[in-house]
Design a protein around this motif. Sequence first.
Motif, PDB file in Angstrom:
ATOM      1  N   VAL A  37       0.853  -1.196   0.000  1.00  0.00           N
ATOM      2  CA  VAL A  37       0.000   0.000   0.000  1.00  0.00           C
ATOM      3  C   VAL A  37       0.888   1.244   0.000  1.00  0.00           C
ATOM      4  CG1 VAL A  37      -2.001  -1.040   1.152  1.00  0.00           C
ATOM      5  CG2 VAL A  37      -0.204   0.004   2.529  1.00  0.00           C
ATOM      6  N   ARG A  50      -4.751   0.055   6.538  1.00  0.00           N
ATOM      7  CA  ARG A  50      -5.092  -0.023   5.104  1.00  0.00           C
ATOM      8  C   ARG A  50      -4.563  -1.317   4.495  1.00  0.00           C
ATOM      9  NH1 ARG A  50      -2.437   3.505   2.444  1.00  0.00           N
ATOM     10  NH2 ARG A  50      -1.318   4.685   4.027  1.00  0.00           N
ATOM     11  N   LEU A 111      -7.558   3.146  -0.961  1.00  0.00           N
ATOM     12  CA  LEU A 111      -6.816   2.858   0.270  1.00  0.00           C
ATOM     13  C   LEU A 111      -5.319   2.708  -0.001  1.00  0.00           C
ATOM     14  CD1 LEU A 111      -9.283   0.323   1.967  1.00  0.00           C
ATOM     15  CD2 LEU A 111      -8.881   2.711   2.604  1.00  0.00           C
ATOM     16  N   ASP A 168     -12.064   2.011   9.797  1.00  0.00           N
ATOM     17  CA  ASP A 168     -12.305   2.221   8.362  1.00  0.00           C
ATOM     18  C   ASP A 168     -13.815   2.185   8.100  1.00  0.00           C
ATOM     19  OD1 ASP A 168     -12.367   2.309   5.637  1.00  0.00           O
ATOM     20  OD2 ASP A 168     -11.052   0.582   5.300  1.00  0.00           O
TER      21      ASP A 168
END
Length: 203
Positions: A37, A50, A111, A168
């Motif tokens: 990520v 994430r 994300l 989230d």
Amino acid sequence: MSSNALKESPKTNAKVADLITPNWRQHAKSIQKYGTVVKDLPIGLDASARQEIVGRLNLLLADTITLRDLYKKSHWQVGGPTFYQLHLLFDKHAGEQSELVDELAERIQMLGGVSIAMAHDVAANTRIERVPIDREEVPVQISRLLDAHHLILKDARDLAEKADDLGDVGTNDLIASSVVRTNEMQVWFVSEHLVEMPLVFAR
Ligand SMILES: [Fe+2]
């Protein structure tokens, strides 16, 4: 500058800019590895949260693409007295699953992750049992669809809770509002076709 951006002029032999030939056949290293990520994003969610959610979303995405394709297979190969209604219903559900595919893939990118996209990667990651290439009877088609929905719904509920635990709320909302509700509705419409119901004389 790419190799075909400059062409030799036939009259002067001078190199001139070629403004009309597309600069294709370009290759370079990938810019982000699958499974990683983006380190820092201004969305108020840390990278570790994430990372965890993206991993889970990619599995759900692979399953959702597989279910969409299973609906298309069923749409094409269905037969018998309920052909017309099931042919239309399966296609409607395929379209709705396709919308979920887009929402899940774009959530992964939002994300900072890399979404699964291609068929070979879907096949390698889906948890839905491999379906034979052959044509099958309607009750078997429907049973396969319901097995896939069941797997997705159990996973989606668990993922919604996990997303909530990690703060989230965007993923939680997507899973609860779109994935769970759409799959539950489709289960209702499809599973009623496996209920034995008299057509003319009551029992
Ligand atoms: Fe069609």
